[in-house]
Design a protein around this motif. Structure first.
Motif, PDB file in Angstrom:
ATOM      1  N   UNK A 276       1.927   8.630  10.446  1.00 10.73           N
ATOM      2  CA  UNK A 276       1.406   7.277  10.230  1.00 10.73           C
ATOM      3  C   UNK A 276      -0.103   7.322  10.039  1.00 10.73           C
ATOM      4  N   UNK A 277      -0.780   8.078  10.878  1.00 12.17           N
ATOM      5  CA  UNK A 277      -2.238   8.192  10.780  1.00 12.17           C
ATOM      6  C   UNK A 277      -2.635   8.815   9.444  1.00 12.17           C
ATOM      7  N   UNK A 278      -1.943   9.869   9.040  1.00 13.50           N
ATOM      8  CA  UNK A 278      -2.248  10.522   7.759  1.00 13.50           C
ATOM      9  C   UNK A 278      -2.023   9.571   6.591  1.00 13.50           C
ATOM     10  N   UNK A 279      -0.956   8.780   6.651  1.00 18.64           N
ATOM     11  CA  UNK A 279      -0.675   7.823   5.587  1.00 18.64           C
ATOM     12  C   UNK A 279      -1.789   6.778   5.507  1.00 18.64           C
ATOM     13  N   UNK A 280      -2.202   6.254   6.644  1.00 22.23           N
ATOM     14  CA  UNK A 280      -3.270   5.236   6.663  1.00 22.23           C
ATOM     15  C   UNK A 280      -4.592   5.809   6.170  1.00 22.23           C
ATOM     16  N   UNK A 281      -4.910   7.031   6.576  1.00 23.43           N
ATOM     17  CA  UNK A 281      -6.145   7.659   6.122  1.00 23.43           C
ATOM     18  C   UNK A 281      -6.122   7.871   4.614  1.00 23.43           C
ATOM     19  N   UNK A 282      -4.983   8.267   4.092  1.00 18.85           N
ATOM     20  CA  UNK A 282      -4.852   8.461   2.653  1.00 18.85           C
ATOM     21  C   UNK A 282      -5.030   7.151   1.902  1.00 18.85           C
ATOM     22  N   UNK A 283      -4.430   6.103   2.412  1.00 21.42           N
ATOM     23  CA  UNK A 283      -4.559   4.797   1.764  1.00 21.42           C
ATOM     24  C   UNK A 283      -6.007   4.316   1.779  1.00 21.42           C
ATOM     25  N   UNK A 284      -6.676   4.504   2.890  1.00 19.13           N
ATOM     26  CA  UNK A 284      -8.080   4.086   2.975  1.00 19.13           C
ATOM     27  C   UNK A 284      -8.967   4.905   2.047  1.00 19.13           C
ATOM     28  N   UNK A 285      -8.693   6.190   1.946  1.00 16.75           N
ATOM     29  CA  UNK A 285      -9.497   7.068   1.097  1.00 16.75           C
ATOM     30  C   UNK A 285      -9.348   6.711  -0.377  1.00 16.75           C
ATOM     31  N   UNK A 286      -8.175   6.218  -0.767  1.00 17.20           N
ATOM     32  CA  UNK A 286      -7.910   5.920  -2.170  1.00 17.20           C
ATOM     33  C   UNK A 286      -8.117   4.442  -2.520  1.00 17.20           C
ATOM     34  N   UNK A 287      -8.457   3.629  -1.555  1.00 17.87           N
ATOM     35  CA  UNK A 287      -8.605   2.192  -1.795  1.00 17.87           C
ATOM     36  C   UNK A 287      -9.601   1.858  -2.906  1.00 17.87           C
ATOM     37  N   UNK A 288     -10.775   2.484  -2.962  1.00 11.34           N
ATOM     38  CA  UNK A 288     -11.706   2.145  -4.043  1.00 11.34           C
ATOM     39  C   UNK A 288     -11.132   2.446  -5.435  1.00 11.34           C
ATOM     40  N   UNK A 289     -10.416   3.542  -5.571  1.00  7.56           N
ATOM     41  CA  UNK A 289      -9.821   3.884  -6.866  1.00  7.56           C
ATOM     42  C   UNK A 289      -8.714   2.893  -7.232  1.00  7.56           C
ATOM     43  N   UNK A 290      -7.952   2.470  -6.248  1.00  7.44           N
ATOM     44  CA  UNK A 290      -6.891   1.491  -6.498  1.00  7.44           C
ATOM     45  C   UNK A 290      -7.497   0.158  -6.913  1.00  7.44           C
TER      46      UNK A 290
ATOM     47  N   UNK B 101       5.056   5.195  -4.875  1.00 14.87           N
ATOM     48  CA  UNK B 101       4.643   6.431  -4.202  1.00 14.87           C
ATOM     49  C   UNK B 101       5.356   6.648  -2.873  1.00 14.87           C
ATOM     50  N   UNK B 102       5.750   5.578  -2.186  1.00 14.49           N
ATOM     51  CA  UNK B 102       6.462   5.765  -0.917  1.00 14.49           C
ATOM     52  C   UNK B 102       7.808   6.439  -1.152  1.00 14.49           C
TER      53      UNK B 102
END
Length: 59
Positions: free
Chosen positions: A22-36, A52-53
């Motif tokens: 869960x933590x890894x998924x949230x970190x990934x989403x936050x890291x890619x938010x600007x590109x999205x 992607x899920x």
């Protein structure tokens, strides 16, 4: 004694795999938010893409 607890089923130390995912998924989403956000603002039609899920579950 701590090493023994880590391998005992039913203890809070038995497995942190679920929360770790869960933590890894949230970190990934936050890291890619600007590109999205930039992609969404570009107006590109992404209606033919794959969720992607669904791809992550196949790993």
């Amino acid at each position: 004694m701590r090493a023994q607890l880590d391998h005992t089923p039913g203890t809070p130390y038995a497995s942190l795999a679920g929360p770790s995912e869960v933590v890894q998924d949230r970190q990934s989403r936050l890291a890619h938010a600007p590109a999205v956000d930039a992609f969404a603002a570009s107006g590109y039609d992404d209606s033919g893409t794959i969720d992607m899920t669904v791809l992550r579950r196949r790993r």
